[in-house]
Scaffold this motif. Structure first.
Motif, PDB file in Angstrom:
ATOM      1  N   LEU A  10       0.831  -1.203   0.000  1.00  0.00           N
ATOM      2  CA  LEU A  10       0.000   0.000   0.000  1.00  0.00           C
ATOM      3  C   LEU A  10       0.865   1.252   0.000  1.00  0.00           C
ATOM      4  CD1 LEU A  10      -2.817  -0.857   2.582  1.00  0.00           C
ATOM      5  CD2 LEU A  10      -3.107  -0.489   0.129  1.00  0.00           C
ATOM      6  N   ARG A  11       1.917   1.225   0.786  1.00  0.00           N
ATOM      7  CA  ARG A  11       2.810   2.386   0.911  1.00  0.00           C
ATOM      8  C   ARG A  11       3.566   2.638  -0.381  1.00  0.00           C
ATOM      9  NH1 ARG A  11       5.567   5.094   5.135  1.00  0.00           N
ATOM     10  NH2 ARG A  11       7.638   5.767   4.520  1.00  0.00           N
ATOM     11  N   GLU A  12       4.003   1.563  -1.034  1.00  0.00           N
ATOM     12  CA  GLU A  12       4.806   1.708  -2.244  1.00  0.00           C
ATOM     13  C   GLU A  12       3.969   2.006  -3.483  1.00  0.00           C
ATOM     14  OE1 GLU A  12       6.929  -1.950  -2.435  1.00  0.00           O
ATOM     15  OE2 GLU A  12       8.394  -1.387  -0.873  1.00  0.00           O
ATOM     16  N   ARG A  13       2.739   1.535  -3.500  1.00  0.00           N
ATOM     17  CA  ARG A  13       1.897   1.697  -4.698  1.00  0.00           C
ATOM     18  C   ARG A  13       0.510   2.243  -4.342  1.00  0.00           C
ATOM     19  NH1 ARG A  13       3.917  -3.513  -4.893  1.00  0.00           N
ATOM     20  NH2 ARG A  13       5.637  -3.837  -6.326  1.00  0.00           N
ATOM     21  N   PRO A  14       0.433   3.402  -3.712  1.00  0.00           N
ATOM     22  CA  PRO A  14      -0.887   3.916  -3.315  1.00  0.00           C
ATOM     23  C   PRO A  14      -1.803   4.196  -4.511  1.00  0.00           C
ATOM     24  CG  PRO A  14       0.799   5.602  -3.035  1.00  0.00           C
ATOM     25  CD  PRO A  14       1.515   4.322  -3.345  1.00  0.00           C
ATOM     26  N   MET A  15      -1.235   4.681  -5.611  1.00  0.00           N
ATOM     27  CA  MET A  15      -2.060   4.986  -6.780  1.00  0.00           C
ATOM     28  C   MET A  15      -2.607   3.710  -7.418  1.00  0.00           C
ATOM     29  SD  MET A  15      -3.490   7.293  -8.566  1.00  0.00           S
ATOM     30  CE  MET A  15      -2.616   8.787  -8.136  1.00  0.00           C
ATOM     31  N   GLY A  16      -1.761   2.695  -7.538  1.00  0.00           N
ATOM     32  CA  GLY A  16      -2.207   1.433  -8.131  1.00  0.00           C
ATOM     33  C   GLY A  16      -3.297   0.774  -7.314  1.00  0.00           C
ATOM     34  N   VAL A  17      -3.114   0.757  -5.990  1.00  0.00           N
ATOM     35  CA  VAL A  17      -4.126   0.163  -5.112  1.00  0.00           C
ATOM     36  C   VAL A  17      -5.421   0.973  -5.187  1.00  0.00           C
ATOM     37  CG1 VAL A  17      -4.702  -0.417  -2.724  1.00  0.00           C
ATOM     38  CG2 VAL A  17      -2.387  -0.814  -3.580  1.00  0.00           C
ATOM     39  N   THR A  18      -5.299   2.289  -5.254  1.00  0.00           N
ATOM     40  CA  THR A  18      -6.482   3.149  -5.378  1.00  0.00           C
ATOM     41  C   THR A  18      -7.265   2.811  -6.647  1.00  0.00           C
ATOM     42  OG1 THR A  18      -5.422   4.971  -4.193  1.00  0.00           O
ATOM     43  CG2 THR A  18      -7.261   5.540  -5.637  1.00  0.00           C
ATOM     44  N   ILE A  19      -6.562   2.643  -7.751  1.00  0.00           N
ATOM     45  CA  ILE A  19      -7.215   2.325  -9.022  1.00  0.00           C
ATOM     46  C   ILE A  19      -7.939   0.981  -8.940  1.00  0.00           C
ATOM     47  CG2 ILE A  19      -6.796   1.730 -11.453  1.00  0.00           C
ATOM     48  CD1 ILE A  19      -4.502   3.852 -11.358  1.00  0.00           C
ATOM     49  N   VAL A  20      -7.259  -0.031  -8.391  1.00  0.00           N
ATOM     50  CA  VAL A  20      -7.864  -1.367  -8.284  1.00  0.00           C
ATOM     51  C   VAL A  20      -9.112  -1.335  -7.403  1.00  0.00           C
ATOM     52  CG1 VAL A  20      -7.532  -3.710  -7.396  1.00  0.00           C
ATOM     53  CG2 VAL A  20      -5.734  -2.624  -8.748  1.00  0.00           C
ATOM     54  N   LEU A  21      -9.012  -0.710  -6.227  1.00  0.00           N
ATOM     55  CA  LEU A  21     -10.151  -0.648  -5.317  1.00  0.00           C
ATOM     56  C   LEU A  21     -11.307   0.163  -5.909  1.00  0.00           C
ATOM     57  CD1 LEU A  21      -8.399  -0.172  -1.845  1.00  0.00           C
ATOM     58  CD2 LEU A  21      -9.454  -2.243  -2.777  1.00  0.00           C
ATOM     59  N   SER A  22     -10.971   1.229  -6.637  1.00  0.00           N
ATOM     60  CA  SER A  22     -12.016   2.039  -7.283  1.00  0.00           C
ATOM     61  C   SER A  22     -12.758   1.224  -8.330  1.00  0.00           C
ATOM     62  CB  SER A  22     -11.406   3.287  -7.930  1.00  0.00           C
ATOM     63  OG  SER A  22     -10.803   4.120  -6.966  1.00  0.00           O
ATOM     64  N   ILE A  23     -12.022   0.474  -9.134  1.00  0.00           N
ATOM     65  CA  ILE A  23     -12.640  -0.356 -10.169  1.00  0.00           C
ATOM     66  C   ILE A  23     -13.552  -1.409  -9.540  1.00  0.00           C
ATOM     67  CG2 ILE A  23     -12.169  -2.109 -11.943  1.00  0.00           C
ATOM     68  CD1 ILE A  23      -9.657  -0.444 -12.670  1.00  0.00           C
ATOM     69  N   VAL A  24     -13.085  -2.031  -8.464  1.00  0.00           N
ATOM     70  CA  VAL A  24     -13.910  -3.037  -7.768  1.00  0.00           C
ATOM     71  C   VAL A  24     -15.197  -2.395  -7.251  1.00  0.00           C
ATOM     72  CG1 VAL A  24     -14.035  -4.532  -5.728  1.00  0.00           C
ATOM     73  CG2 VAL A  24     -11.982  -4.535  -7.150  1.00  0.00           C
ATOM     74  N   GLY A  25     -15.077  -1.219  -6.642  1.00  0.00           N
ATOM     75  CA  GLY A  25     -16.255  -0.523  -6.127  1.00  0.00           C
ATOM     76  C   GLY A  25     -17.230  -0.143  -7.222  1.00  0.00           C
ATOM     77  N   TYR A  26     -16.705   0.440  -8.309  1.00  0.00           N
ATOM     78  CA  TYR A  26     -17.569   0.814  -9.427  1.00  0.00           C
ATOM     79  C   TYR A  26     -18.261  -0.411 -10.027  1.00  0.00           C
ATOM     80  CZ  TYR A  26     -15.304   5.437  -9.543  1.00  0.00           C
ATOM     81  OH  TYR A  26     -14.842   6.693  -9.233  1.00  0.00           O
ATOM     82  N   ALA A  27     -17.511  -1.512 -10.164  1.00  0.00           N
ATOM     83  CA  ALA A  27     -18.071  -2.731 -10.753  1.00  0.00           C
ATOM     84  C   ALA A  27     -19.207  -3.276  -9.897  1.00  0.00           C
ATOM     85  CB  ALA A  27     -16.975  -3.791 -10.914  1.00  0.00           C
ATOM     86  N   LEU A  28     -19.046  -3.220  -8.580  1.00  0.00           N
ATOM     87  CA  LEU A  28     -20.088  -3.711  -7.676  1.00  0.00           C
ATOM     88  C   LEU A  28     -21.355  -2.875  -7.799  1.00  0.00           C
ATOM     89  CD1 LEU A  28     -20.751  -5.782  -5.506  1.00  0.00           C
ATOM     90  CD2 LEU A  28     -19.777  -4.232  -3.803  1.00  0.00           C
ATOM     91  N   VAL A  29     -21.196  -1.565  -7.854  1.00  0.00           N
ATOM     92  CA  VAL A  29     -22.358  -0.676  -7.970  1.00  0.00           C
ATOM     93  C   VAL A  29     -23.036  -0.855  -9.330  1.00  0.00           C
ATOM     94  CG1 VAL A  29     -23.117   1.727  -8.063  1.00  0.00           C
ATOM     95  CG2 VAL A  29     -21.447   1.005  -6.333  1.00  0.00           C
ATOM     96  N   ILE A  30     -22.240  -0.830 -10.412  1.00  0.00           N
ATOM     97  CA  ILE A  30     -22.815  -0.979 -11.755  1.00  0.00           C
ATOM     98  C   ILE A  30     -23.471  -2.351 -11.900  1.00  0.00           C
ATOM     99  CG2 ILE A  30     -22.253  -1.157 -14.214  1.00  0.00           C
ATOM    100  CD1 ILE A  30     -20.044   0.967 -13.661  1.00  0.00           C
ATOM    101  N   GLY A  31     -22.818  -3.386 -11.361  1.00  0.00           N
ATOM    102  CA  GLY A  31     -23.393  -4.726 -11.421  1.00  0.00           C
ATOM    103  C   GLY A  31     -24.725  -4.811 -10.713  1.00  0.00           C
ATOM    104  N   THR A  32     -24.856  -4.099  -9.598  1.00  0.00           N
ATOM    105  CA  THR A  32     -26.117  -4.106  -8.849  1.00  0.00           C
ATOM    106  C   THR A  32     -27.226  -3.418  -9.637  1.00  0.00           C
ATOM    107  OG1 THR A  32     -24.951  -4.133  -6.732  1.00  0.00           O
ATOM    108  CG2 THR A  32     -27.226  -3.372  -6.701  1.00  0.00           C
ATOM    109  N   PHE A  33     -26.890  -2.331 -10.328  1.00  0.00           N
ATOM    110  CA  PHE A  33     -27.897  -1.604 -11.090  1.00  0.00           C
ATOM    111  C   PHE A  33     -28.264  -2.301 -12.396  1.00  0.00           C
ATOM    112  CE2 PHE A  33     -26.983   1.981  -8.328  1.00  0.00           C
ATOM    113  CZ  PHE A  33     -28.215   2.605  -8.245  1.00  0.00           C
ATOM    114  N   VAL A  34     -27.265  -2.850 -13.070  1.00  0.00           N
ATOM    115  CA  VAL A  34     -27.481  -3.386 -14.423  1.00  0.00           C
ATOM    116  C   VAL A  34     -27.867  -4.861 -14.410  1.00  0.00           C
ATOM    117  CG1 VAL A  34     -26.379  -3.804 -16.642  1.00  0.00           C
ATOM    118  CG2 VAL A  34     -25.919  -1.683 -15.421  1.00  0.00           C
ATOM    119  N   LEU A  35     -27.239  -5.628 -13.557  1.00  0.00           N
ATOM    120  CA  LEU A  35     -27.471  -7.069 -13.530  1.00  0.00           C
ATOM    121  C   LEU A  35     -28.399  -7.449 -12.382  1.00  0.00           C
ATOM    122  CD1 LEU A  35     -23.757  -8.167 -14.032  1.00  0.00           C
ATOM    123  CD2 LEU A  35     -25.492  -7.877 -15.804  1.00  0.00           C
ATOM    124  N   ASP A  36     -29.060  -8.541 -12.515  1.00  0.00           N
ATOM    125  CA  ASP A  36     -29.920  -9.039 -11.451  1.00  0.00           C
ATOM    126  C   ASP A  36     -29.097  -9.990 -10.588  1.00  0.00           C
ATOM    127  OD1 ASP A  36     -32.071  -9.595  -9.871  1.00  0.00           O
ATOM    128  OD2 ASP A  36     -33.001 -11.005 -11.271  1.00  0.00           O
TER     129      ASP A  36
END
Length: 201
Positions: A10-36
């Motif tokens: 986390l300390r060495e790659r804060p931007m990379g971890v941020t991107i991965v976690l953001s994508i996971v969060g967005y995917a969960l929200v979009i999946g909830t709205f779009v998919l059953d």
């Protein structure tokens, strides 16, 4: 050992971890709205309303913590600031679980009923709230990761303070608008509940 390795990454790659976690969060929200997604319980209208009220309380409490955290860092109460911001983030995770359960388990949506000028103001505030919610995710995560992996002295050499100001401002405005639209929809004016008809195939 595993915890130390995770913190080091986390300390060495804060931007990379941020991107991965953001994508996971967005995917969960979009999946909830779009998919059953079959991961949410079926909710009654009463349960949807209860979760709606719970979300408003969570958002209001998060706003208080963020404002307190901002104040404490301004008066150099670093540990209080840290605890307030971590607590705010925990509440936002609780919000996410509650919100996705309400959306994924509910079978419809509340439609605002009120005078046209208020209706358009409501839509504008709701749009800004949603936009800021989306934009705030990576900024908040990045500020949080920096804060968790660096000492206060080390943070002075990072962009934590600058990113944190942007994160807190967008987050607080989004939360306040969310609470205002909740009050307009559920208490000041009224709503119609529109049932979403599931596709046959």
């Amino acid at each position: 050992m595993a915890t130390a390795d995770a913190k080091r990454r986390l300390r060495e790659r804060p931007m990379g971890v941020t991107i991965v976690l953001s994508i996971v969060g967005y995917a969960l929200v979009i999946g909830t709205f779009v998919l059953d997604l079959p991961i949410y319980p079926d909710l009654t209208l009463g349960q949807v309303n209860f979760l709606t009220h719970a979300i408003a309380v969570i958002n209001a409490a998060t706003t208080v913590l963020l404002v307190a955290g901002w104040y404490w860092i301004r008066v150099d109460e670093v540990e209080k600031h840290r605890k307030a911001m971590i607590s705010a983030f925990v509440l936002i995770l609780l919000f996410l679980v509650t919100y996705l359960t309400r959306v994924g388990g509910g079978d419809g949506e509340k439609l605002f009923v009120g005078p046209d000028p208020v209706y358009y103001a409501y839509l504008l505030m709701l749009a800004i709230h949603i936009f800021l919610s989306i934009v705030a995710v990576p900024v908040v995560l990045y500020a949080l990761i920096l804060g968790l992996t660096h000492t206060p002295a080390e943070l002075r050499g990072t962009s934590h303070a600058k990113v944190g100001r942007i994160a807190a401002a967008s987050w607080v405005l989004s939360l306040v608008l969310g609470v205002v639209t909740y009050l307009l929809l559920n208490h000041v004016y009224s709503y119609e509940f529109g049932i979403v008809v599931a596709p046959l195939f």
